[in-house]
Design a protein around this motif. Sequence first.
Motif, short mmCIF file in Angstrom:
data_model
loop_
_atom_site.label_atom_id
_atom_site.label_comp_id
_atom_site.label_asym_id
_atom_site.label_seq_id
_atom_site.Cartn_x
_atom_site.Cartn_y
_atom_site.Cartn_z
N VAL A 428 -17.77 18.50 -16.26
CA VAL A 428 -17.06 19.13 -15.16
C VAL A 428 -16.85 18.03 -14.13
O VAL A 428 -17.81 17.46 -13.63
CB VAL A 428 -17.87 20.28 -14.52
N SER A 430 -14.02 16.34 -10.93
CA SER A 430 -12.87 16.54 -10.06
C SER A 430 -11.65 15.85 -10.62
O SER A 430 -11.74 14.76 -11.19
CB SER A 430 -13.18 16.00 -8.66
N ARG A 461 -3.20 17.22 -13.05
CA ARG A 461 -4.36 17.87 -13.66
C ARG A 461 -4.35 17.72 -15.18
O ARG A 461 -5.36 17.42 -15.80
CB ARG A 461 -4.38 19.35 -13.26
N ALA A 465 -6.95 15.49 -17.56
CA ALA A 465 -7.59 16.07 -18.75
C ALA A 465 -7.29 15.23 -19.98
O ALA A 465 -8.16 15.01 -20.83
CB ALA A 465 -7.13 17.51 -18.94
N ARG A 475 -13.31 17.52 -21.09
CA ARG A 475 -13.31 17.86 -19.66
C ARG A 475 -13.03 19.33 -19.49
O ARG A 475 -12.06 19.87 -20.05
CB ARG A 475 -12.27 17.04 -18.90
N ASP A 477 -13.04 22.79 -16.54
CA ASP A 477 -12.72 23.03 -15.13
C ASP A 477 -13.83 23.73 -14.37
O ASP A 477 -13.87 23.67 -13.14
CB ASP A 477 -11.43 23.85 -15.02
N THR A 478 -14.70 24.44 -15.05
CA THR A 478 -15.72 25.23 -14.38
C THR A 478 -17.08 25.05 -15.04
O THR A 478 -17.18 24.60 -16.19
CB THR A 478 -15.36 26.73 -14.40
#
Length: 854
Positions: A428, A430, A461, A465, A475, A477-478
């Motif tokens: 995870v 940024s 984004r 990735a 990778r 996102d959460t």
Amino acid sequence: MTTVDRSADVLLSDGTTVHLRRIRPEDAAGIVAMHSRFSERTRYLRYFSPYPRIPERDLKRFVNVDHDAREAFVIETGDRILAVGRYERLGPEAPDAEVAFVVEDAYQGRGIGSVLLEHLAAAARDAGISRFVAEVLPENSPMLRVFADAGYLIQRQYADGVVHLAFPIALTERSLEVQWRREQRAEARSIARLLSPRGVAVYGASASGHGIGAAILGHLRDGGFTGAIHPIHPSADTVGGLPALRSARLAEGIDLAVVAVPPEAVPGVVEDAAAAGVHGLVVVSAGFAETGTGSGTAAEHELTRAAHAVGMRVVGPNCLGVANTHEGVRLNATLAPRLPLPGRAGFFSQSGALGVALLAEADRRGLGLSSFVSAGNRADVSGNDLLQYWEDDPATDVILLYLESFGNPRKFARLARRIGRTKPIVAVASAARPTGATVLSGARSLPAPSSVTGTAPGPDRAGVAALFAHAGVIRVDTVAELFDVGVLLAHQPLPAGRRVGIVGNSTALTRLAAAACVDGGLVVAHGYPQDVPPGAGAHDFGDVLADAATDGEVDALVVALAPPVPGQLSDEDADFATALASVALAGDKPTVVTSLVDKMPAGVPAYPSVEEAVRALARVAGYADWLRRPPGTVPEVATVDSFDVLAAYGIQVAPTLPAESAREAVAAAGRLGYPVALKSSGEALRHRLDLGAVRLDLTDESAVGRAYTELADRFGPGVLVQAMVPPGVACVVELVEDPAFGPVVGFGLGGVATDLLGDRAWRPAPLTDRDAAAMVDEPRAAPLLRGYRGAEPVDREALARLLIRVGRLADEHPEVRELRLNPVLARADGLSVLHAEVVLGPPAVRPDTAPRHL
């Protein structure tokens, strides 16, 4: 004299830290003291004679160097000098220098010689020295081995009883590989000492049982730590039911200290722990850089400096702690009262605040952990250190990372590409990227390119990735996705392809699963979904599932199970969990389950919705695809010292100039009608080459030659442009700095629409041959390059070669901060670059190619 600060904290091969710095005149007493501790053999091997004492004349020369033609570094721990290394140029402007070093007996065999050689070579290269020579006695096998193992091409001659060595010191792939493997071993050992301590001291545990220190002490005690636990308290006799000590020096075998005292008391703890021979500190205390104050930042720097000076590493400050679930260790030095069960996943969390919740969620999901580290402010130990440790850790098969920022992005990308080949990495992280460099106005106004003003698209984004994916990192996102994927990787095999068999007893759920597969880039296998009647029992459902598991056209299984009507099935027929487990745990195809019936047995990844199940499977399938692709190689190209990536296409860019020279160059170009303008802020220099505003008659070859010659003579390489180029398909090549990967190269087709949609392919520099070829074909508009609607296909190999050269330019020239070639006209017979923007500035920090340091 150069003013570059070359001091560094470095790791030795046993995982301890020492400090490297330039020698100073005031080191004379320390050099004499070190010399007095040498054995007679060490003196003889270094000086070819007994050399019982250092004459005053020699001592003065040893400690006084010009840091250019003569350089010397010392290695020290605390205030004690352990080793010294030096080079001396063999004559004014000579390309060769003699190198030598000596290490105190007690510290020999711990990698100090190789560290000194790396740092001396880096300093020598900056001084214009290209080759080292050395003289070594034949019986000095350790020193001969230091040179032989450094990765350089060594020439050896034996004469007059001495081995004469000579070798070029330019960085090579071989020398970097040697450096990186030594780095990996040292960093892994330093982390191993933190996670498998013989004994732990806890500073800051109150006798009342309240507070953070007391909580960690209790977790250590109740977690079954197999080593000794020593609470350190100034007055109490017992703390948490354990005998307390006034100082860690009163006990033996303490390898780890957990620190939960107020920040102003931390320096005293560091001093006491160092005197006790502690190897590492876990600083849970807050009040450092996270406060955003100058005093907090200064205190954090001093903490790290003091710890490194005495050989210790630091986890934190402001961290949750560290844990190791191995049966022989059972270390819970964290604020979490209960750890997940032992398992095969290593977990790194930068966030201390989220750490307890993350561990609780891992436990709820049934995701067993091998070890856990929360780095907090990450003043020292980072995610890269843990990657180095987990690479060879036999207890870890899957690596999970919760990252908020990157300390050394290039190193992360390099480690991920290597480690991801054997152990999956899920992160995870940024997707933010910096806004770019600021370029001030210079001689005349030019509109700043979008990349300079911070509005350049860069990797969006999806691009970020993709960068992770091409480095072998999954990778997400959460945090929920982190565990979704982690559970699947920890318990199930990788899919052999992207074909999915869907089995369920609810048409609505199986149709949702099929749609999710299509959206996730998976392929629903022929003949699926297979719907079992809602009233079917567990036995019938298991038979259908077993058939799907043995179907040669299926690579993975998605199971969607809805509850039967109450009272419709017997207890045996309603035991769907056992039926699912018999298939999911026995085959070689990954199985994900959405079950509204029973809690699934351990090892069967279960998700609350089919979308979450399919998303996790798609992430893992992408990683499996990456593993099946050969990694490719970075092709050898001609030198790019003069930005010949542009020169090859008719454009050359001048090197960085001081502000005054930049203004002179602009004025000279203007007098000649030359299409170049430069902006300078004194430290950063921007070149803008815009052929759209050319007024020079480019058909007059003599005028072009005169212009180029004048600029080249006065300012170095100037600008040489192409004229009258035939049309082609417009493309864009970009170079930007990404916070997670350092310099990255982007490629796409030109036009407002593709810019708006972010239709770019991105890869970290340098590019392999496979990277470049894949980038050319990746944009959605790429069919235009292959002959869309009858058009002539362009030379895609030429585009790939250009991308490779841009990647090498970025990798070898850190002063290139940004680059944009737009348009690049691609044709069947090659390509032309019509416009180039380059932002040059102080070299970006590239710690991954520097000598080893923390």
